[in-house]
Write a protein that holds these residues in place. Structure first.
Motif, PDB file in Angstrom:
ATOM      1  N   GLY A  94       0.832  -1.193   0.000  1.00  0.00           N
ATOM      2  CA  GLY A  94       0.000   0.000   0.000  1.00  0.00           C
ATOM      3  C   GLY A  94       0.869   1.246   0.000  1.00  0.00           C
ATOM      4  N   GLU A  95       0.229   2.390  -0.234  1.00  0.00           N
ATOM      5  CA  GLU A  95       0.948   3.660  -0.301  1.00  0.00           C
ATOM      6  C   GLU A  95       0.855   4.435   1.003  1.00  0.00           C
ATOM      7  N   THR A  99      -5.114   4.667   1.190  1.00  0.00           N
ATOM      8  CA  THR A  99      -5.115   3.997  -0.108  1.00  0.00           C
ATOM      9  C   THR A  99      -5.271   2.496   0.076  1.00  0.00           C
ATOM     10  N   PRO A 100      -6.058   1.860  -0.791  1.00  0.00           N
ATOM     11  CA  PRO A 100      -6.308   0.423  -0.614  1.00  0.00           C
ATOM     12  C   PRO A 100      -5.078  -0.416  -0.883  1.00  0.00           C
ATOM     13  N   LEU A 101      -5.003  -1.544  -0.201  1.00  0.00           N
ATOM     14  CA  LEU A 101      -3.919  -2.484  -0.392  1.00  0.00           C
ATOM     15  C   LEU A 101      -4.108  -3.269  -1.678  1.00  0.00           C
ATOM     16  N   VAL A 102      -2.976  -3.597  -2.300  1.00  0.00           N
ATOM     17  CA  VAL A 102      -2.960  -4.482  -3.462  1.00  0.00           C
ATOM     18  C   VAL A 102      -2.339  -5.795  -3.003  1.00  0.00           C
ATOM     19  N   PHE A 103      -3.026  -6.885  -3.262  1.00  0.00           N
ATOM     20  CA  PHE A 103      -2.597  -8.191  -2.788  1.00  0.00           C
ATOM     21  C   PHE A 103      -1.958  -9.010  -3.893  1.00  0.00           C
ATOM     22  N   GLY A 104      -1.014  -9.871  -3.500  1.00  0.00           N
ATOM     23  CA  GLY A 104      -0.512 -10.880  -4.401  1.00  0.00           C
ATOM     24  C   GLY A 104      -1.505 -12.026  -4.523  1.00  0.00           C
TER      25      GLY A 104
END
Lengths: 113, 113
Positions: A94-95, A99-104
């Motif tokens: 995340g930033e 801001t929303p998290l981006v997952f693997g």
């Protein structure tokens, strides 16, 4: 845009053996990094997080992770795996702020006797 | 503290039917997220709320998906009409801010037949 790569889809380790799950991220600045664990039929539980300071962070259940900026990596480790660690593990970036998290895509861990 | 509550846990519907999911976040968490997790993949953000306002819905298929968070607390996610590819686990999470990580609910597993 941020992205996360977990190269290993499935890992099998013996109980008592050491574990390392790989995570590589793509982000220009210093990211907020997280590891989550998901047991079957359950939501995600936060294991640990990093966004500044000591690059080796300790989490719950005996897990730790090391932030390596030069390799854009945030690998998860545990010195001795227990059968109850069998689950799906997700790395996220995340930033900061809201801001929303981006997952693997996750790594499934199997533990054998 | 109480966790994030989601209901129902499971739902099976036929394609073209409608369905709604409910989420109650942790008290005091202003930010609420809905994620879609398709089998074998990591969670993907559908929509983010800050109090009762939408912050990010860029990945929400607005022709069939809708969400609201009345009074800045509970939230509902609706799909109408459902398609086969909507079969997934729908996760709700709440947060004080990215740096704190998210707390996830147990999710709603939707099967569209």
């Amino acid at each position: 845009a941020q992205s996360v790569t977990q190269p290993d889809i499935h890992i099998t380790v013996s109980e008592g053996a050491s574990l390392e799950l790989r995570c590589n991220y793509s982000y220009g600045a210093t990211p907020y990094l997280f590891w989550y664990v998901q047991s079957p039929g359950q939501g995600l539980q936060l294991l640990l997080k990093y966004f500044s300071g000591d690059t080796l962070v300790q989490g719950i259940k005996g897990f730790e992770a090391e932030f390596k900026r030069s390799q854009s990596s945030f690998n998860l480790r545990k010195p001795s795996v227990h059968w109850s660690d069998a689950a799906e593990y997700f790395c996220a970036v995340g930033e900061g702020g809201n801001t929303p998290l981006v997952f693997g895509k996750g790594t499934r861990l199997s533990v054998i006797a | 503290e109480a966790g994030v509550a989601q209901s129902p846990r499971y739902k099976i519907i036929e394609k073209r039917q409608s369905v709604a999911f409910w989420c109650n976040p942790i008290s005091g968490h202003a930010t609420l997220y809905w994620y879609q997790q398709i089998l074998g993949q990591g969670p993907k953000l559908l929509i983010q709320f800050q109090n009762n306002g939408v912050v990010d819905d860029s990945q929400l298929p607005k022709d069939r998906f809708s969400a609201e968070r009345l009074k800045g607390v509970d939230s509902t996610l609706k799909i109408q009409p459902a398609k086969l590819e909507d079969s997934a686990v729908y996760l709700c999470a709440s947060s004080l801010g990215t740096g704190n990580g998210y707390t996830f609910g147990s999710g709603t597993r939707l099967t569209v037949v």
